[in-house]
Enzyme design. Structure first.
Site, PDB file in Angstrom:
ATOM      1  N   ASP A   1      -5.555   2.455  -6.012  1.00  0.00           N
ATOM      2  CA  ASP A   1      -4.539   3.458  -5.683  1.00  0.00           C
ATOM      3  C   ASP A   1      -5.176   4.782  -5.233  1.00  0.00           C
ATOM      4  OD1 ASP A   1      -1.803   2.887  -5.828  1.00  0.00           O
ATOM      5  OD2 ASP A   1      -1.819   2.822  -8.014  1.00  0.00           O
TER       6      ASP A   1
ATOM      7  N   LYS B   1       3.947  -6.236  -3.627  1.00  0.00           N
ATOM      8  CA  LYS B   1       2.482  -6.129  -3.617  1.00  0.00           C
ATOM      9  C   LYS B   1       1.863  -7.510  -3.872  1.00  0.00           C
ATOM     10  CE  LYS B   1       2.587  -1.287  -4.933  1.00  0.00           C
ATOM     11  NZ  LYS B   1       2.569  -0.257  -5.964  1.00  0.00           N
TER      12      LYS B   1
ATOM     13  N   GLN C   1       1.393   0.422 -12.086  1.00  0.00           N
ATOM     14  CA  GLN C   1       2.586   0.885 -11.367  1.00  0.00           C
ATOM     15  C   GLN C   1       3.194   2.100 -12.073  1.00  0.00           C
ATOM     16  OE1 GLN C   1       3.568  -0.279  -8.438  1.00  0.00           O
ATOM     17  NE2 GLN C   1       5.406   0.978  -8.307  1.00  0.00           N
TER      18      GLN C   1
HETATM   19  N1  GUN Z   1       4.902   4.229  -7.710  1.00  0.00           N
HETATM   20  C1  GUN Z   1       5.357   4.681  -6.513  1.00  0.00           C
HETATM   21  N2  GUN Z   1       4.374   4.650  -5.594  1.00  0.00           N
HETATM   22  C2  GUN Z   1       3.283   4.175  -6.217  1.00  0.00           C
HETATM   23  C3  GUN Z   1       1.948   3.896  -5.786  1.00  0.00           C
HETATM   24  O1  GUN Z   1       1.551   4.117  -4.632  1.00  0.00           O
HETATM   25  N3  GUN Z   1       1.113   3.413  -6.741  1.00  0.00           N
HETATM   26  C4  GUN Z   1       1.506   3.175  -8.016  1.00  0.00           C
HETATM   27  N4  GUN Z   1       0.603   2.707  -8.871  1.00  0.00           N
HETATM   28  N5  GUN Z   1       2.727   3.423  -8.445  1.00  0.00           N
HETATM   29  C5  GUN Z   1       3.604   3.910  -7.543  1.00  0.00           C
END
Ligand code: GUN
Length: 283
Positions: free
Chosen positions: A118, A51, A95
Site C-alpha cells: 500500500d 483485489k 484494509q
Molecule cells: N481503504 C480505502 N482505500 C484503501 C487502500 O488503498 N488501501 C487500504 N489498505 N485500505 C483502503
C-alpha cells in the site's frame, strides 16, 4: 475525452500476467499477496474481493484473512508479524478503515516496509518525501499513470488537489510537485473553493462529497481526476465528487466514476506486489 481507468488497468494487468509467467519459471513460485480484513463493512468486503479477483487474474496466489471486529490491536499486530516472517508472503495489505479501538498507525507501522504494498508504512512515506526508491501509494501512482496516458502536461501547470488524506490527497500532491506542477491543496476548511478550482489546469478531487465540483467551478480545458465514489442508496448508482454532466463539456480529459481511478488503484497494487516479490526473490 474520457480517460478509461478500466482500459489502462487491463493493459497493466496483461503486462503483469506476462511477467508473472516468466518470473515463475525463474523463481519457482508466483507472487503471493495477503490481504487482512477486520470486521464486516460491506464496502471493505467488496474492495477486498476485487483485489483478490484481480490478483488471481494476473497469476498471483493470494489469501483473504478475515478477522472479527472484536480482535485486539495486539492480536492484529501479531497476525501482521506472522505474515512479515512468512517467506512465502510478498505483499501485505491491511484494509482500512479499522475498528475504532485499533490504532491504525500502530498496525501500519508493524508491516515490513518491503511487504507494504500500500505504501503507507512510514519508511515508504519517508521515501516519497525524500524522493528515494520505495513503494508509492497505489491511488496516487494510478492517477499519475492516467494523466500520462492521456498526455496531460504536468510540469509548469497548476494542479489543485482537493483532499489531504494520507491515502490520496497528500501523496498525490507530492507526486505532482515532484513532476514540477505548482500545487494547491484544498480541503473542507478552504474558503471559496470555486475561486481556487477555477485556476486549476489539473484538478484532483478526493474528498468523498458527491458532485461537489460543478461546471461553473472549472475552467475550459481542465484535466479532471475524480477519486470520489459514493453509492446512492435509493438508486444504487455511483457518484463521483465531480458532477460529470456539467464538468465534462468543459474538461479536456476527465475520469469516469466508476471505471476511472478505482481500477487503477488495484492495478498499481498488483504492480507494487510484483515489485515486492522481485526484490524479495533477488535478496
Ligand atoms: N481503504 C480505502 N482505500 C484503501 C487502500 O488503498 N488501501 C487500504 N489498505 N485500505 C483502503
Amino acid at each position: 475525452m474520457i480517460i478509461s481507468g478500466k482500459e489502462l488497468a487491463k493493459e497493466i494487468k496483461e503486462h503483469i500476467a506476462r511477467k508473472v509467467a516468466s518470473y515463475k519459471v525463474e523463481y519457482g513460485r508466483e507472487p503471493h499477496l495477503s490481504v487482512i480484513l477486520v470486521g464486516d463493512d460491506p464496502s471493505s468486503h467488496q474492495y477486498v474481493r476485487s483485489k483478490g479477483r484481480y490478483a488471481g487474474e494476473v497469476g498471483f496466489t493470494h489469501e483473504e484473512i478475515i478477522l472479527p471486529e472484536s480482535i485486539t490491536e495486539t492480536e492484529l499486530i501479531a497476525k501482521v508479524e506472522e505474515l512479515n516472517n512468512n517467506p512465502g508472503v510478498d505483499g501485505i495489505l491491511v484494509q482500512l478503515p479499522l475498528p475504532k479501538h485499533i490504532r491504525k498507525h500502530r498496525v501500519i507501522e508493524a508491516i515490513d516496509p518491503g511487504k507494504d504494498v500500500d505504501g503507507f508504512q512510514s519508511k515508504n512515506v519517508d521515501a516519497l518525501w525524500h524522493k528515494l526508491p520505495g513503494t508509492r501509494a497505489c491511488t496516487p501512482k494510478g492517477i499519475l499513470k492516467l494523466l500520462d496516458k492521456a498526455n496531460v502536461e504536468i510540469a509548469g501547470k497548476h494542479a489543485v488537489v482537493i483532499g489531504r488524506s494520507n491515502i490520496v490527497g497528500f501523496p498525490v500532491a507530492k507526486l505532482l510537485l515532484d513532476r514540477n506542477a505548482t500545487v494547491t491543496i484544498a480541503h473542507r476548511h478552504t474558503r471559496d473553493l470555486a475561486e481556487i478550482t477555477r485556476q486549476a489546469d489539473i484538478l484532483v478531487v478526493a474528498i468523498g462529497q458527491p458532485r461537489l465540483i460543478t461546471g461553473d467551478m472549472v475552467k475550459d480545458g481542465v484535466a479532471v481526476i475524480d477519486v470520489g465514489i459514493t453509492r446512492d442508496v435509493e438508486s444504487g448508482k455511483y457518484f463521483g465528487d465531480v458532477d460529470f454532466e456539467t464538468v465534462s463539456p468543459k474538461a479536456s480529459v476527465i475520469t469516469p466514476v466508476p471505471g476511472g481511478v478505482g481500477p487503477m488503484t488495484i492495478a498499481c497494487l498488483m504492480e507494487n506486489t510484483l515489485d515486492a516479490y522481485v526484490k524479495h526473490m533477488e535478496s
